[in-house]
Design a protein around this motif. Structure first.
Motif, PDB file in Angstrom:
ATOM      1  N   MET A 284     -26.270 -64.082 -58.855  1.00  0.00           N
ATOM      2  CA  MET A 284     -26.959 -64.436 -60.001  1.00  0.00           C
ATOM      3  C   MET A 284     -26.137 -63.735 -61.150  1.00  0.00           C
ATOM      4  SD  MET A 284     -29.508 -61.564 -58.767  1.00  0.00           S
ATOM      5  CE  MET A 284     -29.042 -61.993 -57.180  1.00  0.00           C
ATOM      6  N   ASP A 285     -26.457 -63.618 -62.293  1.00  0.00           N
ATOM      7  CA  ASP A 285     -25.826 -63.003 -63.421  1.00  0.00           C
ATOM      8  C   ASP A 285     -26.214 -61.581 -63.401  1.00  0.00           C
ATOM      9  OD1 ASP A 285     -24.788 -63.071 -66.210  1.00  0.00           O
ATOM     10  OD2 ASP A 285     -26.815 -61.974 -66.580  1.00  0.00           O
ATOM     11  N   ILE A 286     -25.480 -60.798 -63.677  1.00  0.00           N
ATOM     12  CA  ILE A 286     -25.552 -59.137 -63.602  1.00  0.00           C
ATOM     13  C   ILE A 286     -26.915 -58.715 -64.364  1.00  0.00           C
ATOM     14  CG2 ILE A 286     -24.850 -56.912 -64.555  1.00  0.00           C
ATOM     15  CD1 ILE A 286     -21.888 -58.007 -63.584  1.00  0.00           C
ATOM     16  N   GLY A 287     -27.179 -59.374 -65.646  1.00  0.00           N
ATOM     17  CA  GLY A 287     -28.684 -59.178 -66.095  1.00  0.00           C
ATOM     18  C   GLY A 287     -29.832 -59.285 -65.481  1.00  0.00           C
ATOM     19  N   GLU A 288     -29.578 -60.501 -64.474  1.00  0.00           N
ATOM     20  CA  GLU A 288     -30.782 -60.874 -63.714  1.00  0.00           C
ATOM     21  C   GLU A 288     -30.861 -59.698 -62.746  1.00  0.00           C
ATOM     22  OE1 GLU A 288     -31.096 -64.971 -62.666  1.00  0.00           O
ATOM     23  OE2 GLU A 288     -28.769 -64.979 -63.379  1.00  0.00           O
ATOM     24  N   GLY A 289     -29.719 -59.248 -62.042  1.00  0.00           N
ATOM     25  CA  GLY A 289     -29.688 -58.358 -61.143  1.00  0.00           C
ATOM     26  C   GLY A 289     -30.105 -56.969 -61.565  1.00  0.00           C
ATOM     27  N   GLN A 290     -29.922 -56.643 -62.811  1.00  0.00           N
ATOM     28  CA  GLN A 290     -30.488 -55.375 -63.309  1.00  0.00           C
ATOM     29  C   GLN A 290     -32.135 -55.127 -63.537  1.00  0.00           C
ATOM     30  OE1 GLN A 290     -28.017 -55.241 -66.875  1.00  0.00           O
ATOM     31  NE2 GLN A 290     -26.920 -53.274 -66.119  1.00  0.00           N
ATOM     32  N   ALA A 291     -32.516 -56.540 -64.129  1.00  0.00           N
ATOM     33  CA  ALA A 291     -33.750 -56.637 -64.187  1.00  0.00           C
ATOM     34  C   ALA A 291     -34.660 -56.392 -62.945  1.00  0.00           C
ATOM     35  CB  ALA A 291     -34.503 -57.942 -64.699  1.00  0.00           C
ATOM     36  N   ILE A 292     -34.184 -56.850 -61.810  1.00  0.00           N
ATOM     37  CA  ILE A 292     -34.693 -56.783 -60.465  1.00  0.00           C
ATOM     38  C   ILE A 292     -34.609 -55.360 -60.020  1.00  0.00           C
ATOM     39  CG2 ILE A 292     -34.462 -57.216 -57.865  1.00  0.00           C
ATOM     40  CD1 ILE A 292     -33.325 -60.121 -58.953  1.00  0.00           C
ATOM     41  N   VAL A 293     -33.327 -54.644 -60.107  1.00  0.00           N
ATOM     42  CA  VAL A 293     -33.184 -53.526 -59.921  1.00  0.00           C
ATOM     43  C   VAL A 293     -34.111 -52.445 -60.696  1.00  0.00           C
ATOM     44  CG1 VAL A 293     -31.791 -51.463 -59.804  1.00  0.00           C
ATOM     45  CG2 VAL A 293     -31.071 -53.726 -58.840  1.00  0.00           C
ATOM     46  N   ALA A 294     -34.340 -52.658 -61.947  1.00  0.00           N
ATOM     47  CA  ALA A 294     -35.213 -51.973 -62.785  1.00  0.00           C
ATOM     48  C   ALA A 294     -36.741 -52.019 -62.467  1.00  0.00           C
ATOM     49  CB  ALA A 294     -35.316 -52.425 -64.094  1.00  0.00           C
ATOM     50  N   ALA A 295     -36.871 -52.924 -61.903  1.00  0.00           N
ATOM     51  CA  ALA A 295     -38.255 -53.111 -61.183  1.00  0.00           C
ATOM     52  C   ALA A 295     -38.857 -52.224 -60.155  1.00  0.00           C
ATOM     53  CB  ALA A 295     -38.724 -54.950 -61.033  1.00  0.00           C
ATOM     54  N   LEU A 296     -37.720 -51.760 -59.361  1.00  0.00           N
ATOM     55  CA  LEU A 296     -38.158 -50.929 -58.274  1.00  0.00           C
ATOM     56  C   LEU A 296     -38.433 -49.743 -58.773  1.00  0.00           C
ATOM     57  CD1 LEU A 296     -35.298 -51.742 -55.537  1.00  0.00           C
ATOM     58  CD2 LEU A 296     -37.535 -52.500 -55.817  1.00  0.00           C
ATOM     59  N   ARG A 297     -37.846 -49.152 -60.046  1.00  0.00           N
ATOM     60  CA  ARG A 297     -37.906 -47.705 -60.451  1.00  0.00           C
ATOM     61  C   ARG A 297     -39.339 -47.550 -60.903  1.00  0.00           C
ATOM     62  NH1 ARG A 297     -36.741 -44.538 -65.297  1.00  0.00           N
ATOM     63  NH2 ARG A 297     -36.676 -46.447 -66.799  1.00  0.00           N
ATOM     64  N   GLY A 298     -39.894 -46.392 -60.282  1.00  0.00           N
ATOM     65  CA  GLY A 298     -41.180 -45.988 -60.464  1.00  0.00           C
ATOM     66  C   GLY A 298     -42.405 -46.891 -59.439  1.00  0.00           C
ATOM     67  N   HIS A 299     -41.860 -47.775 -59.077  1.00  0.00           N
ATOM     68  CA  HIS A 299     -42.940 -48.758 -58.300  1.00  0.00           C
ATOM     69  C   HIS A 299     -42.619 -48.392 -56.780  1.00  0.00           C
ATOM     70  CE1 HIS A 299     -44.734 -50.965 -61.584  1.00  0.00           C
ATOM     71  NE2 HIS A 299     -43.510 -50.850 -62.264  1.00  0.00           N
ATOM     72  N   VAL A 300     -41.511 -47.998 -56.499  1.00  0.00           N
ATOM     73  CA  VAL A 300     -41.261 -47.612 -54.940  1.00  0.00           C
ATOM     74  C   VAL A 300     -40.847 -46.223 -55.084  1.00  0.00           C
ATOM     75  CG1 VAL A 300     -41.223 -49.961 -54.022  1.00  0.00           C
ATOM     76  CG2 VAL A 300     -39.157 -49.079 -54.847  1.00  0.00           C
ATOM     77  N   SER A 301     -40.703 -45.626 -54.035  1.00  0.00           N
ATOM     78  CA  SER A 301     -40.646 -44.110 -53.960  1.00  0.00           C
ATOM     79  C   SER A 301     -39.090 -43.850 -54.432  1.00  0.00           C
ATOM     80  CB  SER A 301     -40.614 -43.503 -52.548  1.00  0.00           C
ATOM     81  OG  SER A 301     -39.986 -42.488 -52.348  1.00  0.00           O
ATOM     82  N   GLY A 302     -38.730 -42.813 -55.019  1.00  0.00           N
ATOM     83  CA  GLY A 302     -37.463 -42.417 -55.189  1.00  0.00           C
ATOM     84  C   GLY A 302     -36.546 -42.478 -54.214  1.00  0.00           C
ATOM     85  N   LEU A 303     -36.828 -42.204 -52.860  1.00  0.00           N
ATOM     86  CA  LEU A 303     -36.168 -42.265 -51.813  1.00  0.00           C
ATOM     87  C   LEU A 303     -35.569 -43.788 -51.547  1.00  0.00           C
ATOM     88  CD1 LEU A 303     -38.323 -40.511 -48.917  1.00  0.00           C
ATOM     89  CD2 LEU A 303     -36.043 -39.897 -49.947  1.00  0.00           C
ATOM     90  N   CYS A 304     -36.358 -44.951 -52.398  1.00  0.00           N
ATOM     91  CA  CYS A 304     -36.203 -46.387 -51.850  1.00  0.00           C
ATOM     92  C   CYS A 304     -35.180 -46.842 -53.027  1.00  0.00           C
ATOM     93  CB  CYS A 304     -37.529 -47.013 -51.927  1.00  0.00           C
ATOM     94  SG  CYS A 304     -38.415 -46.426 -50.431  1.00  0.00           S
TER      95      CYS A 304
END
Ligand code: SF4
Length: 350
Positions: A284-304
């Motif tokens: 995928m494009d790096i921007g798409e990847g960043q959006a997916i990774v950003a969606a983890l922040r705050g929503h799953v534990s910092g350990l994850c």
């Protein structure tokens, strides 16, 4: 039906019901170009009735692999320019890759070393090449960590692993030995007492980086295999590749990271797919990847939270891809984004 042996040909995959008559020819064509292996544990995870099965996508050949894009290359992360002796990659000052073996229990369709691994790959190091590799490590006191990769080092017999570990034990400045492997997922029964005893022959601090990309790979058997390593005092981290059609969804990626943490494996790297030949359908494009990774922040534990990284082509090493939560703001302040997208000035105005 998956059977009890590793599937390596189109005929094997057809007999196991993992492909149908209509795809045999294209599977044969891909298998002539790139290695194929599907272990019984992986075959059992594939749902042949699901054309979008994320496990099948990782391991069953696709005709899309026969399309090589102009920007794709044989050595996508640039191992060769940093190879002083066969089997050693010395890219960063304090660590080396030690590629003792060039076969894997399974062959990932997106593999970044697909031109080097497999039965037709670079081969296992001969005894004189092994000696030269140890001599190189011994002659470079700055090498603090040796990373056994390749190839999958845990495919070696306990006897061969013990030989390597005794070789490393004799080099004082090596303090850490790390293994990059898919064996706990692909062949969980291989993680047994003999293999663990062999790893411990070095007397060094041991780390195992488990490669897995979808939460379904963390089966009870795989989790037990990891538990045997961790219970033996071996620390574990994860490495995954962000793959279109496999884990390019925050829910799936979050479930994968939680499965690692539940197994006492700290999420470490999430790789942007490398420019390996015939792998464009995974990227995928790096921007798409960043959006997916950003969606983890705050929503799953910092350990994850893994580090999303790109290996810069040409051998220039890894670069963190973010996304950044902080940017320069007005008057020497910083603009910091929270996990819901809200912006805040730091330091706060008095
Ligand atoms: S386990 Fe690693 S080296 Fe082996 S095929 Fe998969 S990505 Fe390539």
């Amino acid at each position: 039906m998956s059977g009890e042996r590793t599937l390596k040909t189109a005929a094997d995959l057809l007999a196991a019901g993992l492909i149908d008559d209509g795809t045999v020819h294209e599977t044969e064509a891909v298998a002539r170009r790139y290695a194929v292996a599907v272990t019984p544990a992986i075959a059992a995870l594939i749902d042949p009735a699901d054309p979008a099965d994320p496990i099948a996508r990782q391991f069953l050949p696709s005709s899309a692999e026969l399309v090589t894009l102009p920007q794709e290359r044989d050595d996508p992360i640039g191992d060769r320019p940093h190879t002083p002796v066969k089997g050693i990659v010395h890219r960063y000052p304090d660590r080396v890759l030690f590629k003792a073996v060039h076969v894997c229990p399974v062959y990932c369709r997106f593999c970044f070393r697909r031109e080097m691994v497999g039965p037709d790959g670079d081969g296992t190091l001969a005894p004189t090449e092994m000696e030269a590799a140890f001599a190189y490590i011994a002659a470079h006191p700055e090498i603090w960590e040796v990373i056994l990769t390749g190839g999958d080092p845990l495919i070696l017999s306990p006897r061969r692993l013990a030989e390597i570990m005794r070789g490393l034990a004799a080099i004082d400045h090596v303090r850490i030995v790390r293994f990059h492997t898919r064996v706990p997922v692909a062949n969980p029964d291989n993680i047994d007492a003999d293999l663990i005893a062999a790893l411990k022959e070095s007397g060094k601090t041991l780390w195992v980086a488990l490669h897995a990309n979808h939460p379904r790979e963390l089966t009870p058997q795989a989790r037990d295999a990891c538990a045997r390593l961790v219970d033996a005092g071996i620390a574990m981290v994860s490495q995954s590749v962000l793959l279109k059609g496999v884990n390019d969804d925050p829910t799936v990626l979050g479930a994968l990271m939680r499965a690692f943490v539940e197994s006492r494996i700290k999420p470490y790297y999430l790789h942007h797919p490398d420019l390996a030949p015939g792998t464009g359908h995974f990227r995928m494009d790096i921007g798409e990847g960043q959006a997916i990774v950003a969606a983890l922040r705050g929503h799953v534990s910092g350990l994850c939270q893994p580090a999303y990284v790109l290996d810069i082509p040409g051998g220039h090493g890894k670069a963190p891809l973010g996304p950044d939560a902080v940017a320069p703001g007005p008057d020497g302040c910083w603009s910091v984004s929270d996990y819901r997208g809200g912006l805040h000035v730091w330091p706060p105005r008095p």
